[in-house]
Write a protein that holds these residues in place. Structure first.
Motif, mmCIF file in Angstrom:
data_model
loop_
_atom_site.group_PDB
_atom_site.id
_atom_site.type_symbol
_atom_site.label_atom_id
_atom_site.label_comp_id
_atom_site.label_asym_id
_atom_site.label_seq_id
_atom_site.Cartn_x
_atom_site.Cartn_y
_atom_site.Cartn_z
ATOM 1 N N GLY A 10 39.886 20.170 -24.707
ATOM 2 C CA GLY A 10 40.244 20.393 -23.204
ATOM 3 C C GLY A 10 40.597 21.466 -23.068
ATOM 4 O O GLY A 10 41.529 22.216 -23.815
ATOM 5 N N GLY A 11 40.219 22.222 -21.906
ATOM 6 C CA GLY A 11 40.935 23.527 -21.551
ATOM 7 C C GLY A 11 39.917 24.534 -21.324
ATOM 8 O O GLY A 11 38.981 24.516 -21.078
ATOM 9 N N ASP A 12 40.582 25.724 -21.055
ATOM 10 C CA ASP A 12 39.662 27.007 -20.812
ATOM 11 C C ASP A 12 39.253 27.752 -21.968
ATOM 12 O O ASP A 12 39.271 28.846 -21.918
ATOM 13 C CB ASP A 12 40.405 27.942 -19.752
ATOM 14 N N TYR A 13 39.096 27.104 -22.925
ATOM 15 C CA TYR A 13 38.459 27.632 -24.288
ATOM 16 C C TYR A 13 36.859 28.012 -24.182
ATOM 17 O O TYR A 13 36.324 27.115 -23.303
ATOM 18 C CB TYR A 13 38.872 26.723 -25.445
ATOM 19 N N VAL A 14 36.401 28.834 -24.884
ATOM 20 C CA VAL A 14 35.073 28.818 -25.174
ATOM 21 C C VAL A 14 34.898 28.401 -26.675
ATOM 22 O O VAL A 14 36.093 28.503 -27.386
ATOM 23 C CB VAL A 14 34.513 30.380 -25.043
ATOM 24 N N VAL A 15 33.818 28.025 -27.024
ATOM 25 C CA VAL A 15 33.504 27.365 -28.419
ATOM 26 C C VAL A 15 34.123 28.266 -29.368
ATOM 27 O O VAL A 15 34.559 27.613 -30.489
ATOM 28 C CB VAL A 15 32.108 26.947 -28.659
ATOM 29 N N GLU A 16 33.941 29.495 -29.399
ATOM 30 C CA GLU A 16 34.330 30.466 -30.521
ATOM 31 C C GLU A 16 35.887 30.454 -30.525
ATOM 32 O O GLU A 16 36.285 30.976 -31.841
ATOM 33 C CB GLU A 16 33.876 31.952 -30.241
ATOM 34 N N GLN A 17 36.565 30.067 -29.718
ATOM 35 C CA GLN A 17 38.304 30.060 -29.771
ATOM 36 C C GLN A 17 38.356 28.870 -30.476
ATOM 37 O O GLN A 17 40.069 28.542 -30.716
ATOM 38 C CB GLN A 17 38.407 30.213 -28.434
ATOM 39 N N VAL A 18 37.810 27.744 -30.356
ATOM 40 C CA VAL A 18 38.176 26.456 -31.041
ATOM 41 C C VAL A 18 38.376 26.457 -32.383
ATOM 42 O O VAL A 18 37.259 26.733 -33.334
ATOM 43 C CB VAL A 18 37.323 25.220 -30.686
ATOM 44 N N VAL A 19 39.752 26.083 -32.966
ATOM 45 C CA VAL A 19 40.012 26.063 -34.380
ATOM 46 C C VAL A 19 39.013 25.036 -35.048
ATOM 47 O O VAL A 19 38.840 23.981 -34.640
ATOM 48 C CB VAL A 19 41.391 25.637 -34.912
ATOM 49 N N GLY A 20 38.529 25.337 -36.181
ATOM 50 C CA GLY A 20 37.440 24.405 -36.912
ATOM 51 C C GLY A 20 35.886 24.433 -36.294
ATOM 52 O O GLY A 20 35.027 23.960 -36.954
ATOM 53 N N VAL A 41 30.619 21.181 -30.764
ATOM 54 C CA VAL A 41 31.735 21.394 -30.231
ATOM 55 C C VAL A 41 31.527 21.348 -28.734
ATOM 56 O O VAL A 41 30.650 21.999 -28.110
ATOM 57 C CB VAL A 41 32.388 22.782 -30.585
ATOM 58 N N ILE A 42 32.536 20.737 -27.987
ATOM 59 C CA ILE A 42 32.526 20.374 -26.673
ATOM 60 C C ILE A 42 33.736 20.723 -26.048
ATOM 61 O O ILE A 42 34.951 20.286 -26.639
ATOM 62 C CB ILE A 42 32.080 19.017 -26.222
ATOM 63 N N ILE A 43 33.768 21.552 -24.863
ATOM 64 C CA ILE A 43 34.792 21.979 -23.851
ATOM 65 C C ILE A 43 34.903 21.062 -22.822
ATOM 66 O O ILE A 43 33.732 21.119 -22.013
ATOM 67 C CB ILE A 43 34.885 23.439 -23.768
ATOM 68 N N ASN A 44 35.893 20.249 -22.662
ATOM 69 C CA ASN A 44 36.067 19.459 -21.477
ATOM 70 C C ASN A 44 36.781 20.203 -20.456
ATOM 71 O O ASN A 44 37.778 21.166 -20.528
ATOM 72 C CB ASN A 44 37.042 18.423 -21.772
ATOM 73 N N PRO A 45 36.371 20.202 -19.091
ATOM 74 C CA PRO A 45 36.794 21.067 -17.940
ATOM 75 C C PRO A 45 38.256 20.623 -17.831
ATOM 76 O O PRO A 45 38.759 19.541 -18.234
ATOM 77 C CB PRO A 45 36.021 20.896 -16.817
ATOM 78 N N ILE A 46 39.271 21.465 -17.230
ATOM 79 C CA ILE A 46 40.500 21.276 -17.242
ATOM 80 C C ILE A 46 40.362 20.441 -15.785
ATOM 81 O O ILE A 46 39.656 20.730 -14.845
ATOM 82 C CB ILE A 46 41.369 22.463 -16.734
ATOM 83 N N VAL A 47 41.462 19.493 -15.459
ATOM 84 C CA VAL A 47 41.628 18.821 -14.293
ATOM 85 C C VAL A 47 42.670 19.580 -13.495
ATOM 86 O O VAL A 47 43.756 19.455 -13.870
ATOM 87 C CB VAL A 47 41.959 17.419 -14.311
#
Length: 163
Positions: free
Chosen positions: A122-132, A143-149
């Protein structure tokens, strides 16, 4: 009536979790992993966890240990709730199947040990920043990025309380 002892049974050490994940995979369950501090649970956390749970059959949540939260420099008073309390709250949620507290700064060891089918952040990450992300993608996962509420953050809640 539900057994109050269920939640602690959902909190795993890595060796136990690996064995349980092997069983779930043998049963063709789609494994989803997400992680965070989850210091003061709020609407944004619930949204992200519920979105993550919809991506598969089993939701595993990694929780930063108290020591790793301190190293994240979230502030001298953090975490507000200790790691066992945070893990218990998450394990008590119906949509969460397993919780693991990790001591390292990132959940890399957990992710590579269980190799989830879906890695959610969750958050303002991009896929390339996600550990693993490299390991999960190389293993055929996603890899999925959920938007911030907007308007919901633990730091914001703490600031408002000090108000």
């Amino acid at each position: 009536m539900r057994n109050a002892a269920i939640a602690p049974k959902k909190i795993f050490r890595l060796t136990e979790l690996k064995k349980t994940v092997e069983t779930w995979k043998f049963l063709s369950k789609k494994i989803v992993f997400t992680n965070g501090v989850f210091d003061i649970l709020h609407r944004g956390h619930i949204y992200s966890l519920s979105q993550a749970a919809q991506e598969g059959d089993i939701l595993i949540v990694g929780v930063n240990s108290d020591a790793s939260v301190k190293r994240l420099n979230k502030g001298p008073e953090r975490p507000i709730n200790d790691q066992d309390s945070r893990a218990l709250l998450l394990a008590s949620m119906v949509l969460v199947d397993a919780v693991i507290i990790f001591e390292e700064d990132t959940p890399f060891e957990v992710i590579t040990a269980i190799m989830p089918d879906v890695l959610v952040k969750g958050g303002d990450y991009v896929v390339e920043q996600v550990v693993g992300h490299k390991e999960v993608l190389a293993n055929g996962g996603q890899v999925i990025i959920n938007p911030i509420v907007e308007g919901f953050s633990t730091t914001g809640i703490i600031t408002k309380m000090r108000g």
